[in-house]
Design a protein around this motif. Structure first.
Motif, short mmCIF file in Angstrom:
data_model
loop_
_atom_site.label_atom_id
_atom_site.label_comp_id
_atom_site.label_asym_id
_atom_site.label_seq_id
_atom_site.Cartn_x
_atom_site.Cartn_y
_atom_site.Cartn_z
N ALA A 1 -7.39 -3.71 -2.43
CA ALA A 1 -6.53 -4.00 -3.57
C ALA A 1 -5.15 -4.47 -3.11
CB ALA A 1 -6.40 -2.76 -4.46
N ARG B 1 0.43 -3.08 -8.11
CA ARG B 1 0.51 -3.70 -6.79
C ARG B 1 0.92 -5.18 -6.88
NH1 ARG B 1 -1.58 0.14 -3.33
NH2 ARG B 1 -3.13 1.54 -4.24
N GLU C 1 0.82 -1.21 0.00
CA GLU C 1 0.00 0.00 0.00
C GLU C 1 0.85 1.26 0.00
OE1 GLU C 1 -2.95 1.69 -0.88
OE2 GLU C 1 -3.83 -0.01 0.21
N ASP D 1 -3.07 0.64 -8.66
CA ASP D 1 -3.53 -0.73 -8.42
C ASP D 1 -2.92 -1.74 -9.39
OD1 ASP D 1 -5.06 0.18 -6.34
OD2 ASP D 1 -6.97 0.15 -7.42
N ASP D 2 -2.71 -1.33 -10.64
CA ASP D 2 -2.17 -2.25 -11.65
C ASP D 2 -0.76 -2.72 -11.30
OD1 ASP D 2 -4.50 -1.99 -13.01
OD2 ASP D 2 -3.73 -0.56 -14.51
#
Length: 477
Positions: free
Chosen positions: A420, A354, A345, A351-352
């Motif tokens: 996510a 992570r 985080e 998000d792509d």
């Protein structure tokens, strides 16, 4: 004066004493004995003062009854017999002495009271002395009861006993205080009532069943009981992903939801019933990682336990069957998942990316050639500063969260991750990456070898230098 040995049955308020507190019982008993001694001394002194009155008053009254003028006749006869013969000559002198005669008539009944005046003066002194003794005795008693009251209010010396208390619907504060006293959580219901009034907590108590302890002070008892907010005003607070527990509590206090120090205390010590918190040490960062980021509605002045329950209940819902099964399949504990998710985080902005960052962490954890994760975010958490660039001395800071020094995972989560990041920790991308370097636009260059990594560091530096002021879209294009 001999002191009467202490008899517990003589104590008039034995039922109000703190159970098992022999020191305070002895205090009260000594105060009562001193009061009894003072009273006995008063009675004895008054009895002695009355004895001379009964003996002297007849003697003083006898001369008055024998001679209306108050002059004893035998004494006059012995000293001047001629005066007794000249007594008839008194009448001619009466007109001249008429005023004195009138004056003398007035005190004629007074001689009967006159002898009583000296005893009255003596009795007055004795009464003053008696009052002093009485005041001293009462002061001792009041001091003893003040000590008992302070002990009950502040729990200075009280037994440690867990007690379950049920508060019924629509119970008044006076009734609640009586229930607390009957269940022996407190000893003085009136004092508890007054304390609740003075601290403005009298209108916040809600019905329910609570587990309390007789060793709690009044404030702790009232804090343990759920209370109604001061107002029905509702505030909406959004907690973004990646905030630390400390920052969340500060934000809630800023929005008048609850004071940060109360949230901190409950986060550290309150026994929540969720399994994912079981066996966690009661440290200041105990709930770090489990305060799920989301948008919440709170009452102004809401109870700290209720505030924290909203976060934990939300996390419990998000940690569903699928995530639990996945963690079990890859042999990861929920604690390890949340630690890795918190690092993802803080390291990833998109998000792509992570799952790719998650792959680097997993690859290093599974390779003995990489004992240190070397995640910059863990150092920021260790030094408590996210605003500045790290220095070489920061990388050497001695902390269980510094992954440049400690092997494997840090001591705990470093923030509160979103869904996510949690899913990325459970479902990392399959890569051979062991390195990454951040770019100015928030994305990263990844590498499998240290040589590639060094080259990527140069690429990132050149990229930053060649495009000052350009936005992320320009760089990505």
């Amino acid at each position: 004066m001999d002191k009467k040995p202490f008899d517990p049955s003589d104590a008039p308020q034995e039922e109000t004493l703190v159970p098992g507190n022999e020191l305070l019982k002895q205090l009260v008993s000594e105060a009562e004995e001193e009061a009894k001694e003072a009273a006995a001394e008063i009675l004895a002194e008054e009895a002695k003062a009355e004895e001379p009155k009964t003996e002297e008053s007849p003697a003083a009254a006898e001369p008055d009854s024998e001679s209306p003028t108050g002059a004893p006749e035998p004494a006059a006869a012995e000293e001047t017999p001629a005066k007794t013969e000249e007594a008839p000559a008194d009448p001619p002198v009466e007109p001249e002495k008429a005023p004195p005669a009138d004056d003398e008539v007035l005190p004629i009944p007074e001689p009967e009271d006159a002898p009583e005046e000296p005893p009255k003066q003596g009795l007055g002194c004795l009464t003053t002395f008696s009052y002093c003794l009485l005041i001293i005795g009462l002061s001792v008693l009041l001091s003893a009861f003040a000590i008992l009251g302070a002990n009950d209010m502040f729990a200075l010396v009280k037994d440690d006993t867990e007690i379950t208390v049920t508060i019924p619907e629509n119970a008044t504060l006076s009734e609640i205080a009586d229930i607390m006293a009957e269940e022996e959580v407190i000893n003085y219901s009136k004092l508890f009532w007054a304390f609740a009034k003075m601290t403005n907590m009298d209108n916040r108590i809600l019905p329910g069943t609570y587990t309390l302890n007789s060793s709690m002070d009044y404030r702790t008892i009232l804090s343990k009981i759920k209370y109604v907010p001061d107002t029905k005003k509702i505030v909406t607070v959004t907690i973004p992903e990646g905030m630390t527990q400390e920052d969340i509590f500060a934000l809630l206090e800023e929005n008048e939801v609850c004071e940060a120090y109360l949230l901190q205390a409950y986060a550290q010590y309150y026994e929540f019933s969720y399994k994912f918190l079981k066996d966690l040490p009661h440290t200041k960062t105990r709930l770090e990682g489990y305060l799920f980021p989301d948008t919440y509605d709170f009452y102004v002045g809401e109870a700290p336990e209720r505030v924290l329950r909203k976060f934990l209940a939300n996390f419990n819902r998000k940690w569903d069957v699928d995530l639990k099964s996945r963690a079990e399949n890859i042999n990861m504990s929920i604690r390890d998942v949340m630690i890795i998710a918190s690092m993802i985080e803080r390291e990833a902005k998109f998000d792509d990316e992570r799952p790719t960052i998650a792959s680097v962490i997993h690859n290093r954890l599974q390779d003995d050639d990489f004992p240190h994760l070397q995640i910059d975010a863990t150092v920021h958490y260790a030094i408590g500063d996210w605003s500045r660039a790290l220095t070489s001395s920061d990388l050497k800071v001695d902390s269980p969260y510094n992954t440049y020094r400690c092997e494997g995972l840090p001591a705990g989560p470093i923030c509160n991750p979103g869904l996510a990041a949690i899913r990325a920790a459970l479902y990392p991308e399959e890569t051979e990456y062991y390195y990454y370097v951040a770019r100015k636009n928030g994305w990263h260059f990844f590498a499998e070898t240290n040589a590639e990594h060094e080259a990527n560091i140069l690429r990132a530096a050149e990229e930053d230098a060649s495009a000052p002021g350009r936005d992320d879209d320009d760089i990505l294009g």
